[in-house]
Design a protein around this motif. Structure first.
Motif, PDB file in Angstrom:
ATOM      1  N   ASP A 307       7.971 -42.589  37.499  1.00 29.11           N
ATOM      2  CA  ASP A 307       6.807 -42.529  38.378  1.00 29.11           C
ATOM      3  C   ASP A 307       5.514 -42.560  37.562  1.00 29.11           C
ATOM      4  N   TYR A 308       5.460 -41.788  36.484  1.00 32.14           N
ATOM      5  CA  TYR A 308       4.249 -41.747  35.654  1.00 32.14           C
ATOM      6  C   TYR A 308       4.011 -43.095  34.986  1.00 32.14           C
ATOM      7  N   ALA A 309       5.076 -43.689  34.426  1.00 33.29           N
ATOM      8  CA  ALA A 309       4.927 -44.969  33.725  1.00 33.29           C
ATOM      9  C   ALA A 309       4.404 -46.059  34.655  1.00 33.29           C
ATOM     10  N   ARG A 310       4.836 -46.045  35.902  1.00 23.91           N
ATOM     11  CA  ARG A 310       4.359 -47.060  36.861  1.00 23.91           C
ATOM     12  C   ARG A 310       2.922 -46.775  37.286  1.00 23.91           C
ATOM     13  N   ARG A 311       2.612 -45.499  37.508  1.00 21.97           N
ATOM     14  CA  ARG A 311       1.233 -45.172  37.904  1.00 21.97           C
ATOM     15  C   ARG A 311       0.244 -45.544  36.813  1.00 21.97           C
ATOM     16  N   ARG A 312       0.647 -45.408  35.562  1.00 22.52           N
ATOM     17  CA  ARG A 312      -0.229 -45.736  34.427  1.00 22.52           C
ATOM     18  C   ARG A 312      -0.056 -47.178  33.970  1.00 22.52           C
ATOM     19  N   GLN A 313       0.750 -47.931  34.697  1.00 22.06           N
ATOM     20  CA  GLN A 313       0.972 -49.351  34.444  1.00 22.06           C
ATOM     21  C   GLN A 313       1.495 -49.623  33.037  1.00 22.06           C
ATOM     22  N   GLN A 314       2.280 -48.660  32.507  1.00 19.03           N
ATOM     23  CA  GLN A 314       2.943 -48.902  31.231  1.00 19.03           C
ATOM     24  C   GLN A 314       4.236 -49.665  31.440  1.00 19.03           C
ATOM     25  N   ILE A 315       4.713 -49.689  32.669  1.00 17.96           N
ATOM     26  CA  ILE A 315       5.734 -50.648  33.085  1.00 17.96           C
ATOM     27  C   ILE A 315       5.242 -51.235  34.406  1.00 17.96           C
ATOM     28  N   SER A 316       5.504 -52.496  34.611  1.00 16.04           N
ATOM     29  CA  SER A 316       4.969 -53.190  35.788  1.00 16.04           C
ATOM     30  C   SER A 316       5.885 -53.025  36.987  1.00 16.04           C
ATOM     31  N   ALA A 317       5.362 -53.457  38.123  1.00 12.10           N
ATOM     32  CA  ALA A 317       6.131 -53.349  39.361  1.00 12.10           C
ATOM     33  C   ALA A 317       7.385 -54.210  39.315  1.00 12.10           C
ATOM     34  N   ASP A 318       7.349 -55.259  38.484  1.00  9.20           N
ATOM     35  CA  ASP A 318       8.498 -56.161  38.394  1.00  9.20           C
ATOM     36  C   ASP A 318       9.543 -55.678  37.389  1.00  9.20           C
ATOM     37  N   ALA A 324      18.094 -43.289  32.358  1.00  6.85           N
ATOM     38  CA  ALA A 324      18.220 -41.951  31.783  1.00  6.85           C
ATOM     39  C   ALA A 324      18.541 -42.043  30.298  1.00  6.85           C
ATOM     40  N   GLU A 325      19.340 -43.020  29.922  1.00  2.82           N
ATOM     41  CA  GLU A 325      19.684 -43.201  28.507  1.00  2.82           C
ATOM     42  C   GLU A 325      18.452 -43.530  27.681  1.00  2.82           C
ATOM     43  N   ASP A 326      17.584 -44.404  28.213  1.00  2.53           N
ATOM     44  CA  ASP A 326      16.339 -44.742  27.517  1.00  2.53           C
ATOM     45  C   ASP A 326      15.464 -43.509  27.352  1.00  2.53           C
ATOM     46  N   ILE A 327      15.298 -42.784  28.441  1.00  2.23           N
ATOM     47  CA  ILE A 327      14.376 -41.641  28.458  1.00  2.23           C
ATOM     48  C   ILE A 327      14.840 -40.530  27.531  1.00  2.23           C
ATOM     49  N   GLN A 328      16.145 -40.354  27.389  1.00  2.99           N
ATOM     50  CA  GLN A 328      16.664 -39.264  26.573  1.00  2.99           C
ATOM     51  C   GLN A 328      16.839 -39.639  25.099  1.00  2.99           C
ATOM     52  N   GLU A 329      16.489 -40.872  24.739  1.00  2.00           N
ATOM     53  CA  GLU A 329      16.560 -41.293  23.346  1.00  2.00           C
ATOM     54  C   GLU A 329      15.548 -40.491  22.517  1.00  2.00           C
ATOM     55  N   GLY A 330      16.037 -39.748  21.539  1.00  2.00           N
ATOM     56  CA  GLY A 330      15.163 -38.961  20.682  1.00  2.00           C
ATOM     57  C   GLY A 330      14.618 -37.698  21.323  1.00  2.00           C
ATOM     58  N   LEU A 331      15.143 -37.328  22.491  1.00  2.00           N
ATOM     59  CA  LEU A 331      14.643 -36.135  23.191  1.00  2.00           C
ATOM     60  C   LEU A 331      15.467 -34.909  22.809  1.00  2.00           C
ATOM     61  N   THR A 332      14.788 -33.901  22.316  1.00  2.00           N
ATOM     62  CA  THR A 332      15.401 -32.591  22.103  1.00  2.00           C
ATOM     63  C   THR A 332      14.907 -31.681  23.212  1.00  2.00           C
ATOM     64  N   ALA A 333      15.847 -31.130  23.990  1.00  2.00           N
ATOM     65  CA  ALA A 333      15.460 -30.319  25.148  1.00  2.00           C
ATOM     66  C   ALA A 333      16.385 -29.120  25.283  1.00  2.00           C
ATOM     67  N   VAL A 334      15.817 -28.023  25.760  1.00  2.00           N
ATOM     68  CA  VAL A 334      16.580 -26.812  26.060  1.00  2.00           C
ATOM     69  C   VAL A 334      16.213 -26.376  27.472  1.00  2.00           C
ATOM     70  N   ILE A 383       4.685 -41.022  24.583  1.00  2.00           N
ATOM     71  CA  ILE A 383       6.068 -40.784  25.032  1.00  2.00           C
ATOM     72  C   ILE A 383       6.604 -42.011  25.757  1.00  2.00           C
ATOM     73  N   ILE A 384       5.803 -42.580  26.655  1.00  2.00           N
ATOM     74  CA  ILE A 384       6.265 -43.746  27.411  1.00  2.00           C
ATOM     75  C   ILE A 384       6.480 -44.933  26.468  1.00  2.00           C
ATOM     76  N   ARG A 385       5.573 -45.125  25.484  1.00  2.00           N
ATOM     77  CA  ARG A 385       5.756 -46.214  24.512  1.00  2.00           C
ATOM     78  C   ARG A 385       7.062 -46.039  23.754  1.00  2.00           C
ATOM     79  N   HIS A 386       7.345 -44.793  23.362  1.00  2.00           N
ATOM     80  CA  HIS A 386       8.598 -44.505  22.641  1.00  2.00           C
ATOM     81  C   HIS A 386       9.806 -44.866  23.512  1.00  2.00           C
ATOM     82  N   ILE A 387       9.753 -44.501  24.782  1.00  2.00           N
ATOM     83  CA  ILE A 387      10.879 -44.774  25.686  1.00  2.00           C
ATOM     84  C   ILE A 387      11.035 -46.268  25.931  1.00  2.00           C
ATOM     85  N   VAL A 388       9.916 -46.962  26.133  1.00  2.00           N
ATOM     86  CA  VAL A 388       9.966 -48.416  26.350  1.00  2.00           C
ATOM     87  C   VAL A 388      10.540 -49.105  25.118  1.00  2.00           C
ATOM     88  N   ASN A 389      10.139 -48.641  23.927  1.00  2.00           N
ATOM     89  CA  ASN A 389      10.666 -49.216  22.686  1.00  2.00           C
ATOM     90  C   ASN A 389      12.175 -49.003  22.591  1.00  2.00           C
TER      91      ASN A 389
END
Length: 397
Positions: A307-318, A324-334, A383-389
């Motif tokens: 939702d954030y990436a689309r609102r900020r147009q870091q990914i387009s509507a198309d 989930a796999e992309d988003i969790q790449e390099g994510l350390t979470a507790v 963060i979004i650039r990292h996930i897109v990469n």
């Protein structure tokens, strides 16, 4: 039906009757079947004895009455756990005349009345103090409360002295000293490193609580105290140089529902160094098999980031949604939840089954993570650039 070993010989059902059923009651059951309560009589079960006593002290912390726990490996191979909580109750309130101290140490079914002790209890609520008592060759409890010092001694779960009042004392708290029974355990040798790692983890999960560990075999004291809670835990799990961190410090937030039946703590940080790590806990117990709180976190995380990436147009509507796999790449979470009535499932009872945990964790993550991203636009963009990469690296873009 006939016996499989001899088809021509009929079974004599009278050879198996009620007299063959053995009922083990109270602490006798614990001593006869220790693995059912500890999971093991090896090194893992041995150290679980310490965690059970520490859990009682953490319950005092969760109830707002203790902020320090001292754990000592004594020179004779025993363990001493002391806290500065209210102290176990010493009054006798039942027809047997037993004090609450003795009942807590000898009755598997004895628990405090609802809302008079703890709204949430640490751990899986399995062994308890009475189980530790049953599996110890000797145990001494010392209580400071009601203006005096009180003590009582046990051997293999059986009291060998009455609860005794000693000199006046202005202090408060409980100290339990126990020596594991060598006839029960395969080893009685404590691992300082194992205890230190778990006690440090417990301070991360219970912000503001200080736990010290001292080894008298030789003396080797260590003290864990993390006011920053889970964010400090994530920093501990992410010991990478700043260029490898997508953002710093870690994201962290805490929430509790109005009924005070569930609270949630979350900390998270992306890095470019590792594939990521995700740890979840329920009532300070590691939920290795995951469960409802993990599902809630992952579901909300994927939704909020897209939702954030689309609102900020870091990914387009198309563009396709970030997975989930992309988003969790390099994510350390507790993710840590504390519940008044936890339901543990799975082969090792380390999967959380509470549906309300899924619902509430989703609610908290959607609200607080979205708010953090909106208020930290530079970090959020990184963060979004990292996930897109990460997604591009998988050939999706």
């Amino acid at each position: 039906m006939t016996e499989s070993g001899n088809p021509s010989q009929p079974v004599n059902v009278n050879e198996y009757d009620a007299s063959h059923i053995q009922v083990l009651e109270g602490l006798e059951a614990v001593r006869r079947r220790p693995g059912m309560y500890l999971g093991s009589t090896g090194e893992r079960g041995l150290h679980q004895m310490v965690y059970q006593v520490v859990t009682y002290a953490i319950d005092e912390h969760l109830a707002g009455h203790a902020d320090a726990i001292d754990v000592t490996i004594t020179a004779d191979g025993g363990i001493r756990v002391a806290d500065n909580g209210r102290g176990l109750p010493v009054q006798a309130h039942d027809p047997t005349g037993k004090s609450a101290v003795e009942r807590q140490l000898t009755e598997l079914s004895f628990v405090p009345k609802p809302r008079t002790g703890y709204w949430v209890s640490g751990g899986i609520n399995g062994l308890g103090l009475c189980g530790v008592n049953a599996l110890s060759s000797r145990l001494t409890v010392e209580v400071h409360r009601d203006g005096h010092r009180w003590t009582q001694e046990y051997e293999k779960g059986i009291p060998i002295s009455a609860l005794t009042r000693h000199e006046e004392s202005s202090g408060h708290g409980t100290a339990i000293v126990f020596l594991p029974d060598a006839d029960i355990f395969e080893t009685t040798l404590w691992s300082f490193a194992t205890l230190s790692q778990r006690l440090q983890e417990l301070t991360f999960l219970n912000g503001g609580l200080a736990i010290s560990l001292t080894d008298e075999r030789p003396e080797r004291p260590v003290r864990h105290h993390h006011l920053d809670g889970l964010r400090a835990y994530v920093a501990h799990l992410n010991p990478y140089p700043p260029p490898s961190l997508v953002h710093s410090p870690a994201i962290g937030f805490t929430s509790e529902n109005e009924e005070q039946t569930i609270s949630v703590q979350v900390a998270m940080q992306w890095n470019t160094w590792s594939p990521g790590e995700f740890l979840s806990f329920a009532n300070s117990t590691r939920t290795h098999e995951g469960g409802a709180h993990e599902v809630g976190f992952r579901t909300a995380l994927t939704s909020v980031v897209n939702d954030y990436a689309r609102r900020r147009q870091q990914i387009s509507a198309d563009d396709q949604d970030l997975t989930a796999e992309d988003i969790q790449e390099g994510l350390t979470a507790v993710v840590s939840v504390k519940l008044a009535h936890p339901v543990f499932e799975g082969s090792t009872r380390t999967r959380l089954g509470n549906p309300d945990a899924d619902t509430y964790v989703q609610e908290v993550v959607r609200q607080h993570l979205a708010d953090w991203l909106d208020h930290h636009p530079n970090e959020a963009a990184a963060i979004i650039r990292h996930i897109v990469n990460a997604s591009t690296g998988r050939g999706k873009w």
